[in-house]
Structure formats: C-alpha cells, structure tokens
Scaffold this motif. Structure first.
Motif, PDB file in Angstrom:
ATOM      1  N   UNK A  52      26.907-125.221  18.953  1.00 13.08           N
ATOM      2  CA  UNK A  52      27.512-127.183  18.360  1.00 13.08           C
ATOM      3  C   UNK A  52      26.757-127.609  17.539  1.00 13.08           C
ATOM      4  N   UNK A  53      27.405-128.872  17.257  1.00 14.54           N
ATOM      5  CA  UNK A  53      27.007-129.154  16.029  1.00 14.54           C
ATOM      6  C   UNK A  53      26.533-131.007  16.209  1.00 14.54           C
ATOM      7  N   UNK A  54      26.621-130.663  18.067  1.00 19.10           N
ATOM      8  CA  UNK A  54      25.852-132.061  18.924  1.00 19.10           C
ATOM      9  C   UNK A  54      25.666-131.694  20.196  1.00 19.10           C
ATOM     10  N   UNK A  55      24.399-132.612  20.905  1.00 19.02           N
ATOM     11  CA  UNK A  55      23.580-132.149  22.024  1.00 19.02           C
ATOM     12  C   UNK A  55      24.520-133.163  22.667  1.00 19.02           C
ATOM     13  N   UNK A  81      25.191-146.701  36.118  1.00 18.66           N
ATOM     14  CA  UNK A  81      25.366-147.425  34.790  1.00 18.66           C
ATOM     15  C   UNK A  81      24.844-146.241  34.646  1.00 18.66           C
ATOM     16  N   UNK A  82      26.330-144.987  33.799  1.00 16.47           N
ATOM     17  CA  UNK A  82      25.884-143.793  33.017  1.00 16.47           C
ATOM     18  C   UNK A  82      26.474-143.304  31.214  1.00 16.47           C
ATOM     19  N   UNK A  83      25.382-143.021  30.829  1.00 19.45           N
ATOM     20  CA  UNK A  83      26.354-142.972  29.598  1.00 19.45           C
ATOM     21  C   UNK A  83      26.498-141.121  29.049  1.00 19.45           C
ATOM     22  N   UNK A  84      26.789-141.280  28.619  1.00 17.81           N
ATOM     23  CA  UNK A  84      26.416-139.141  28.450  1.00 17.81           C
ATOM     24  C   UNK A  84      26.926-139.935  26.466  1.00 17.81           C
ATOM     25  N   UNK A  85      25.275-139.231  25.225  1.00 24.61           N
ATOM     26  CA  UNK A  85      25.164-139.588  25.081  1.00 24.61           C
ATOM     27  C   UNK A  85      25.145-138.470  23.956  1.00 24.61           C
ATOM     28  N   UNK A  86      26.458-138.395  22.940  1.00 22.32           N
ATOM     29  CA  UNK A  86      26.307-137.022  22.012  1.00 22.32           C
ATOM     30  C   UNK A  86      25.808-136.920  20.783  1.00 22.32           C
ATOM     31  N   UNK A  87      24.841-136.568  20.675  1.00 19.16           N
ATOM     32  CA  UNK A  87      23.488-136.817  19.244  1.00 19.16           C
ATOM     33  C   UNK A  87      24.205-135.137  18.533  1.00 19.16           C
ATOM     34  N   UNK A  88      24.706-136.310  17.212  1.00 18.73           N
ATOM     35  CA  UNK A  88      25.354-135.434  16.558  1.00 18.73           C
ATOM     36  C   UNK A  88      23.612-134.503  15.515  1.00 18.73           C
ATOM     37  N   UNK A  89      23.494-132.583  14.900  1.00 18.57           N
ATOM     38  CA  UNK A  89      22.894-132.320  14.819  1.00 18.57           C
ATOM     39  C   UNK A  89      23.343-132.055  13.094  1.00 18.57           C
ATOM     40  N   UNK A  90      22.082-131.984  12.415  1.00 17.78           N
ATOM     41  CA  UNK A  90      21.944-132.098  11.011  1.00 17.78           C
ATOM     42  C   UNK A  90      21.885-130.081  10.866  1.00 17.78           C
ATOM     43  N   UNK A  91      21.690-130.155   9.552  1.00 21.86           N
ATOM     44  CA  UNK A  91      21.873-128.720   9.602  1.00 21.86           C
ATOM     45  C   UNK A  91      20.493-128.456   9.278  1.00 21.86           C
ATOM     46  N   UNK A  92      19.366-127.269  10.037  1.00 22.31           N
ATOM     47  CA  UNK A  92      18.728-126.131  10.007  1.00 22.31           C
ATOM     48  C   UNK A  92      17.934-127.380  10.575  1.00 22.31           C
ATOM     49  N   UNK A  93      18.627-128.026  11.816  1.00 24.21           N
ATOM     50  CA  UNK A  93      17.342-128.538  12.846  1.00 24.21           C
ATOM     51  C   UNK A  93      17.032-127.556  13.841  1.00 24.21           C
ATOM     52  N   UNK A 114      13.041-127.939  18.360  1.00 24.89           N
ATOM     53  CA  UNK A 114      12.658-129.424  18.330  1.00 24.89           C
ATOM     54  C   UNK A 114      13.038-130.591  18.217  1.00 24.89           C
ATOM     55  N   UNK A 115      13.364-130.355  16.958  1.00 25.06           N
ATOM     56  CA  UNK A 115      14.369-131.437  15.620  1.00 25.06           C
ATOM     57  C   UNK A 115      15.290-132.084  17.341  1.00 25.06           C
ATOM     58  N   UNK A 116      16.379-131.388  17.698  1.00 20.25           N
ATOM     59  CA  UNK A 116      17.382-131.703  18.490  1.00 20.25           C
ATOM     60  C   UNK A 116      16.215-132.193  19.715  1.00 20.25           C
ATOM     61  N   UNK A 117      15.336-131.518  19.983  1.00 21.46           N
ATOM     62  CA  UNK A 117      15.204-133.030  21.552  1.00 21.46           C
ATOM     63  C   UNK A 117      14.456-134.102  21.070  1.00 21.46           C
ATOM     64  N   UNK A 118      13.913-133.984  19.550  1.00 25.91           N
ATOM     65  CA  UNK A 118      13.510-135.945  19.499  1.00 25.91           C
ATOM     66  C   UNK A 118      14.471-135.678  19.195  1.00 25.91           C
ATOM     67  N   UNK A 119      15.545-135.676  18.216  1.00 23.18           N
ATOM     68  CA  UNK A 119      17.040-136.881  18.373  1.00 23.18           C
ATOM     69  C   UNK A 119      17.541-136.952  20.219  1.00 23.18           C
TER      70      UNK A 119
END
Length: 165
Positions: A2-5, A113-125, A128-133
């Motif tokens: 996916x292009x987000x997590x 309260x709960x929020x499902x937060x969608x975090x976009x990925x950048x190319x070539x992440x 570890x980059x995804x987990x940090x974001x």
C-alpha cells in the motif's frame, strides 16, 4: 504494498457531567467552534449536518493560514456512540475514522476515543521509515487530542474555555 499504513490511537477521558453533555459538544456547532480542531478566537467556520451521511467542516485561521478539517458522519447513536471520518485536504487525501464512545459512570461519564490514523508513505521508504512515521504520527495526533480534550473538559464542565488562542 500500500502507499499508506495505519496506526490506531486510543484514549480515555472522564468528565464530571452526563454523557449527553459531552455528546452534544461533538455535534453542536457553537460548542465545536470552541474546542474541536479550533478555538473560538481563531475559528472561521464550524458547521455540520449531524445525521448519518451528513458532513461537518471546521476552518481554523492561524499564522495567516486557513486549516480546513472535514468529514462525514457514519454512525450517530446519542448519547453513547459517534463515528465519523476526518481529513485535512491541504495535507492529504487520506481519511481517518474516529470513534467516540460514552458511558455513564458513578460521577459523570467516561469517553473512549479511537482514531485510525492513515499515514502516507514516501517512495523508497524502508520498513524502519514506515514504523518511524507511524510512531511520529501517533504521538503528534495524541498530543493534539490531549490539548483539545483539556478544552473539551473545561467547556462541558464549566461552559467556557479560559484559553482563547
């Protein structure tokens, strides 16, 4: 891939008022403009159509810029449950889902309260980059809601918020 997590933020708060009062603060535009993604002194727009399929919009003006938050109501079950979408189009087209559940307790009510937060990925992440974001987004979102929930508590318990922005 996916292009987000997605990560989920979950928070619980207690209020010394009935669940109806807190539920109303999520849907009444006059109350929304005092705490939800905005403050009374910086709010330009707080409007909604509080029914399933209805939309809401808040525009906050800070630092010379307008910040627009919008969404759609998915479930409204007064005074116990509210589910709606949330996005800020100037930052991302991704839409989060927020669930607010209220239950009466001995002294007032408890809000989960709960929020499902969608975090976009950048190319070539990398992973570890995804987990940090995801971690940064979770923590920044939690910080923002902590501030808003302080205002919400003051508003529902006293009728006003002392900090005007």
């Amino acid at each position: 891939m996916n292009n987000y997590s997605t990560t989920t933020l979950k928070m619980t708060r207690n209020f010394d008022v009935a669940p109806e009062r807190v539920f109303d603060a999520w849907l009444n535009p006059e109350m929304m403009r005092k705490w939800l993604f905005t403050l009374e002194g910086t709010n330009k727009v707080a409007q909604n159509n509080p029914q399933v399929g209805g939309t809401w919009e808040i525009i906050d003006h800070r630092g010379g810029k307008d910040y627009r938050a919008i969404g759609e109501y998915l479930e409204i079950d007064p005074p116990t449950k509210l589910v709606f979408t949330f996005k800020m189009p100037q930052f991302s087209e991704l839409e989060d889902t927020i669930t607010v559940e209220l239950k009466e307790i001995q002294q007032g009510c408890e809000m989960t309260f709960s929020q499902n937060i969608n975090v976009p990925h950048e190319e070539k992440w990398s992973e570890a980059d995804i987990e940090k974001a995801l971690g940064e987004s979770h923590d920044e979102t939690e910080h923002g809601w902590n501030l808003m929930f302080m205002g919400l508590k003051e508003l529902v318990e006293t009728g006003e918020i002392s900090y005007k922005g």
